[in-house]
Design a protein around this motif. Structure first.
Motif, PDB file in Angstrom:
ATOM      1  N   PHE A  47     -16.147   1.507   3.842  1.00 52.56           N
ATOM      2  CA  PHE A  47     -14.886   1.016   4.001  1.00 52.56           C
ATOM      3  C   PHE A  47     -14.923  -0.014   4.783  1.00 52.56           C
ATOM      4  CE2 PHE A  47     -11.802   0.769   7.523  1.00 52.56           C
ATOM      5  CZ  PHE A  47     -10.639   0.777   6.851  1.00 52.56           C
ATOM      6  N   VAL A  48     -15.812  -0.359   5.819  1.00 50.01           N
ATOM      7  CA  VAL A  48     -16.016  -1.641   6.321  1.00 50.01           C
ATOM      8  C   VAL A  48     -16.359  -2.765   5.481  1.00 50.01           C
ATOM      9  CG1 VAL A  48     -17.433  -2.770   8.199  1.00 50.01           C
ATOM     10  CG2 VAL A  48     -16.605  -0.503   8.792  1.00 50.01           C
TER      11      VAL A  48
ATOM     12  N   PRO B  11      -8.310  -6.509   5.205  1.00 47.42           N
ATOM     13  CA  PRO B  11      -6.849  -6.374   5.860  1.00 47.42           C
ATOM     14  C   PRO B  11      -5.917  -7.474   5.260  1.00 47.42           C
ATOM     15  CG  PRO B  11      -8.743  -6.495   7.524  1.00 47.42           C
ATOM     16  CD  PRO B  11      -9.478  -6.517   6.150  1.00 47.42           C
ATOM     17  N   GLN B  12      -6.545  -8.712   5.053  1.00 46.21           N
ATOM     18  CA  GLN B  12      -5.504  -9.768   4.509  1.00 46.21           C
ATOM     19  C   GLN B  12      -4.871  -9.009   3.298  1.00 46.21           C
ATOM     20  OE1 GLN B  12      -8.865  -9.893   5.139  1.00 46.21           O
ATOM     21  NE2 GLN B  12      -9.560 -10.834   3.133  1.00 46.21           N
ATOM     22  N   ASN B  13      -5.508  -8.010   2.654  1.00 47.84           N
ATOM     23  CA  ASN B  13      -4.497  -7.478   1.380  1.00 47.84           C
ATOM     24  C   ASN B  13      -3.674  -6.436   1.743  1.00 47.84           C
ATOM     25  OD1 ASN B  13      -6.215  -9.445   0.014  1.00 47.84           O
ATOM     26  ND2 ASN B  13      -7.661  -7.818  -0.519  1.00 47.84           N
ATOM     27  N   ALA B  14      -3.624  -5.806   2.956  1.00 53.87           N
ATOM     28  CA  ALA B  14      -2.771  -4.847   3.431  1.00 53.87           C
ATOM     29  C   ALA B  14      -1.395  -5.571   3.912  1.00 53.87           C
ATOM     30  CB  ALA B  14      -3.350  -4.028   4.368  1.00 53.87           C
ATOM     31  N   ILE B  15      -0.625  -4.673   3.960  1.00 48.91           N
ATOM     32  CA  ILE B  15       0.689  -5.031   4.530  1.00 48.91           C
ATOM     33  C   ILE B  15       0.244  -5.712   6.066  1.00 48.91           C
ATOM     34  CG2 ILE B  15       1.180  -2.846   5.574  1.00 48.91           C
ATOM     35  CD1 ILE B  15       4.133  -3.244   5.019  1.00 48.91           C
ATOM     36  N   GLN B  16       1.465  -6.712   6.228  1.00 48.99           N
ATOM     37  CA  GLN B  16       1.183  -7.639   7.329  1.00 48.99           C
ATOM     38  C   GLN B  16       2.698  -7.316   8.277  1.00 48.99           C
ATOM     39  OE1 GLN B  16      -1.678  -9.503   7.910  1.00 48.99           O
ATOM     40  NE2 GLN B  16      -2.478  -8.069   6.541  1.00 48.99           N
ATOM     41  N   VAL B  17       2.239  -7.788   9.371  1.00 52.94           N
ATOM     42  CA  VAL B  17       3.723  -7.808  10.185  1.00 52.94           C
ATOM     43  C   VAL B  17       4.802  -8.917   9.715  1.00 52.94           C
ATOM     44  CG1 VAL B  17       4.545  -8.523  12.471  1.00 52.94           C
ATOM     45  CG2 VAL B  17       2.292  -7.480  12.442  1.00 52.94           C
ATOM     46  N   GLY B  18       5.811  -8.257   9.583  1.00 48.02           N
ATOM     47  CA  GLY B  18       6.856  -9.027   9.016  1.00 48.02           C
ATOM     48  C   GLY B  18       7.350  -8.813   7.240  1.00 48.02           C
TER      49      GLY B  18
ATOM     50  N   PHE C 173      -7.997   3.959   0.185  1.00 45.13           N
ATOM     51  CA  PHE C 173      -9.474   3.774   0.305  1.00 45.13           C
ATOM     52  C   PHE C 173     -10.052   5.061  -0.265  1.00 45.13           C
ATOM     53  CE2 PHE C 173     -13.190   5.305   3.159  1.00 45.13           C
ATOM     54  CZ  PHE C 173     -14.161   4.208   2.398  1.00 45.13           C
ATOM     55  N   ASP C 174     -11.071   4.557  -1.262  1.00 43.41           N
ATOM     56  CA  ASP C 174     -11.809   5.479  -2.221  1.00 43.41           C
ATOM     57  C   ASP C 174     -12.988   6.240  -1.427  1.00 43.41           C
ATOM     58  OD1 ASP C 174     -13.071   7.104  -4.090  1.00 43.41           O
ATOM     59  OD2 ASP C 174     -12.805   5.648  -5.580  1.00 43.41           O
ATOM     60  N   GLN C 175     -12.989   7.349  -1.109  1.00 44.15           N
ATOM     61  CA  GLN C 175     -13.902   8.191  -0.515  1.00 44.15           C
ATOM     62  C   GLN C 175     -14.890   8.779  -1.289  1.00 44.15           C
ATOM     63  OE1 GLN C 175     -12.010  10.339   3.081  1.00 44.15           O
ATOM     64  NE2 GLN C 175     -12.716   8.658   4.435  1.00 44.15           N
ATOM     65  N   VAL C 176     -14.994   8.320  -2.493  1.00 44.47           N
ATOM     66  CA  VAL C 176     -16.247   9.039  -3.461  1.00 44.47           C
ATOM     67  C   VAL C 176     -17.341   9.224  -2.929  1.00 44.47           C
ATOM     68  CG1 VAL C 176     -16.809   7.029  -4.564  1.00 44.47           C
ATOM     69  CG2 VAL C 176     -16.493   9.164  -5.850  1.00 44.47           C
ATOM     70  N   SER C 177     -17.859   8.199  -1.943  1.00 42.07           N
ATOM     71  CA  SER C 177     -19.188   8.315  -1.319  1.00 42.07           C
ATOM     72  C   SER C 177     -19.327   9.798  -0.450  1.00 42.07           C
ATOM     73  CB  SER C 177     -19.640   7.268  -0.629  1.00 42.07           C
ATOM     74  OG  SER C 177     -18.551   6.922   0.490  1.00 42.07           O
ATOM     75  N   ALA C 178     -18.042  10.210  -0.250  1.00 43.24           N
ATOM     76  CA  ALA C 178     -18.334  11.542   0.603  1.00 43.24           C
ATOM     77  C   ALA C 178     -18.012  12.574  -0.431  1.00 43.24           C
ATOM     78  CB  ALA C 178     -17.390  11.506   1.778  1.00 43.24           C
TER      79      ALA C 178
ATOM     80  N   ASP D  79      -7.696  13.602 -10.067  1.00 41.30           N
ATOM     81  CA  ASP D  79      -9.124  13.732 -10.066  1.00 41.30           C
ATOM     82  C   ASP D  79      -9.785  12.517  -9.708  1.00 41.30           C
ATOM     83  OD1 ASP D  79     -11.794  15.006 -10.648  1.00 41.30           O
ATOM     84  OD2 ASP D  79     -11.726  14.019 -12.897  1.00 41.30           O
ATOM     85  N   ASN D  80      -9.454  12.195  -8.342  1.00 42.73           N
ATOM     86  CA  ASN D  80      -9.995  11.026  -7.699  1.00 42.73           C
ATOM     87  C   ASN D  80     -10.372  11.312  -5.949  1.00 42.73           C
ATOM     88  OD1 ASN D  80      -7.850  10.094  -6.241  1.00 42.73           O
ATOM     89  ND2 ASN D  80      -6.926   9.103  -7.920  1.00 42.73           N
ATOM     90  N   PHE D  81     -10.958  10.267  -5.375  1.00 40.82           N
ATOM     91  CA  PHE D  81     -11.069  10.692  -3.910  1.00 40.82           C
ATOM     92  C   PHE D  81     -10.442   9.664  -3.229  1.00 40.82           C
ATOM     93  CE2 PHE D  81     -14.013  13.275  -5.987  1.00 40.82           C
ATOM     94  CZ  PHE D  81     -14.224  14.262  -5.270  1.00 40.82           C
ATOM     95  N   GLU D  82      -9.127   9.101  -3.660  1.00 38.63           N
ATOM     96  CA  GLU D  82      -8.377   8.212  -2.755  1.00 38.63           C
ATOM     97  C   GLU D  82      -7.527   8.600  -1.787  1.00 38.63           C
ATOM     98  OE1 GLU D  82      -7.931   4.634  -6.377  1.00 38.63           O
ATOM     99  OE2 GLU D  82      -6.419   6.007  -6.123  1.00 38.63           O
ATOM    100  N   VAL D  83      -7.636   8.331  -0.570  1.00 40.20           N
ATOM    101  CA  VAL D  83      -6.719   8.805   0.351  1.00 40.20           C
ATOM    102  C   VAL D  83      -6.352   7.449   1.149  1.00 40.20           C
ATOM    103  CG1 VAL D  83      -7.980  10.726   0.699  1.00 40.20           C
ATOM    104  CG2 VAL D  83      -8.809   8.769   1.891  1.00 40.20           C
ATOM    105  N   PRO D  84      -5.081   7.604   1.599  1.00 36.56           N
ATOM    106  CA  PRO D  84      -4.625   6.404   2.596  1.00 36.56           C
ATOM    107  C   PRO D  84      -5.550   6.345   3.758  1.00 36.56           C
ATOM    108  CG  PRO D  84      -3.302   8.325   2.730  1.00 36.56           C
ATOM    109  CD  PRO D  84      -4.371   8.861   2.010  1.00 36.56           C
ATOM    110  N   ILE D  85      -5.587   5.015   4.197  1.00 32.78           N
ATOM    111  CA  ILE D  85      -5.801   4.832   5.616  1.00 32.78           C
ATOM    112  C   ILE D  85      -5.092   5.155   6.573  1.00 32.78           C
ATOM    113  CG2 ILE D  85      -6.729   2.913   7.117  1.00 32.78           C
ATOM    114  CD1 ILE D  85      -7.526   1.291   4.365  1.00 32.78           C
ATOM    115  N   PRO D  86      -5.398   6.171   7.558  1.00 33.14           N
ATOM    116  CA  PRO D  86      -4.535   6.498   8.486  1.00 33.14           C
ATOM    117  C   PRO D  86      -3.800   5.267   9.126  1.00 33.14           C
ATOM    118  CG  PRO D  86      -6.393   7.728   8.466  1.00 33.14           C
ATOM    119  CD  PRO D  86      -6.742   6.463   7.875  1.00 33.14           C
ATOM    120  N   ALA D  87      -2.491   5.169   9.322  1.00 28.55           N
ATOM    121  CA  ALA D  87      -1.953   4.006   9.705  1.00 28.55           C
ATOM    122  C   ALA D  87      -0.359   4.571   9.979  1.00 28.55           C
ATOM    123  CB  ALA D  87      -1.767   2.916   8.593  1.00 28.55           C
TER     124      ALA D  87
END
Length: 183
Positions: free
Chosen positions: A35-36, A41-48, A149-154, A172-180
């Motif tokens: 994840f890190v 972050p610049q590709n995620a929703i921004q303020v405004g 975020f794809d958590q396939v590593s887990a 059939d994937n391991f995609e989950v939202p980033i808690p926000a």
């Protein structure tokens, strides 16, 4: 393990500490490192930025639209990965404890999850949630916001602990939202 502490921050820190160095914690550490490394972050929703409209089903199958919710005033939207996520459950419980405060300010609280309605209903019941919990199938809204975020590593860890994301999310994937949580 019980996380009955005074603040949400203390509870979340306690969970993180319980994972450090614990047997089998390597997949969790790998998922965090992925994840890190890959989240931008610049590709995620921004303020405004304008929040995308949505039409999603609640735990009973009733369709709910963002336009209908916004007709009542501002929305506070929280994304959570699922009932299996201890961090998410603490966040939901914290939001529930403050629900009356949000309502007093004219704010409507709603939770979005990739979990199918049967599982989201369980989450709502388990956490005594009194606000709408909606299924964001295939993380469509979360993807528009850039918070998936794809958590396939887990994947192996999920299997070990009995969390079947394919069954829970209908994919059939391991995609989950980033808690926000977004207003």
């Amino acid at each position: 393990q019980s996380y009955q502490m005074s603040s949400q921050s203390e509870q979340l820190t306690a969970i993180a500490q319980s994972f450090k160095g614990a047997p089998g914690s390597e997949p969790i550490t790998a998922a965090i490192e992925d994840f890190v490394q890959f989240f931008k972050p610049q590709n995620a929703i921004q303020v405004g930025d304008k929040f995308p409209s949505f039409r999603l089903s609640d735990a009973t199958g009733k369709e709910v639209s963002s336009d209908d919710l916004l007709a009542n005033g501002p929305l506070l939207i929280t994304f959570y990965r699922g009932e299996w996520c201890p961090y998410c459950n603490i966040a939901l419980q914290h939001l529930q404890r403050h629900l009356d405060e949000y309502k007093a300010r004219g704010v409507t609280l709603v939770a979005l999850t990739p979990e199918l309605p049967d599982y989201s209903l369980t989450t709502a019941e388990k956490n005594e949630i009194k606000f709408p919990v909606l299924t964001d199938r295939n993380n469509e809204v979360a993807k528009k916001l850039g918070i998936v975020f794809d958590q396939v590593s887990a994947k192996d860890l999920f299997k070990q602990v009995g969390v079947d994301l394919t069954k829970r999310n209908g994919l059939d994937n391991f995609e989950v939202p980033i808690p926000a949580t977004l207003l």
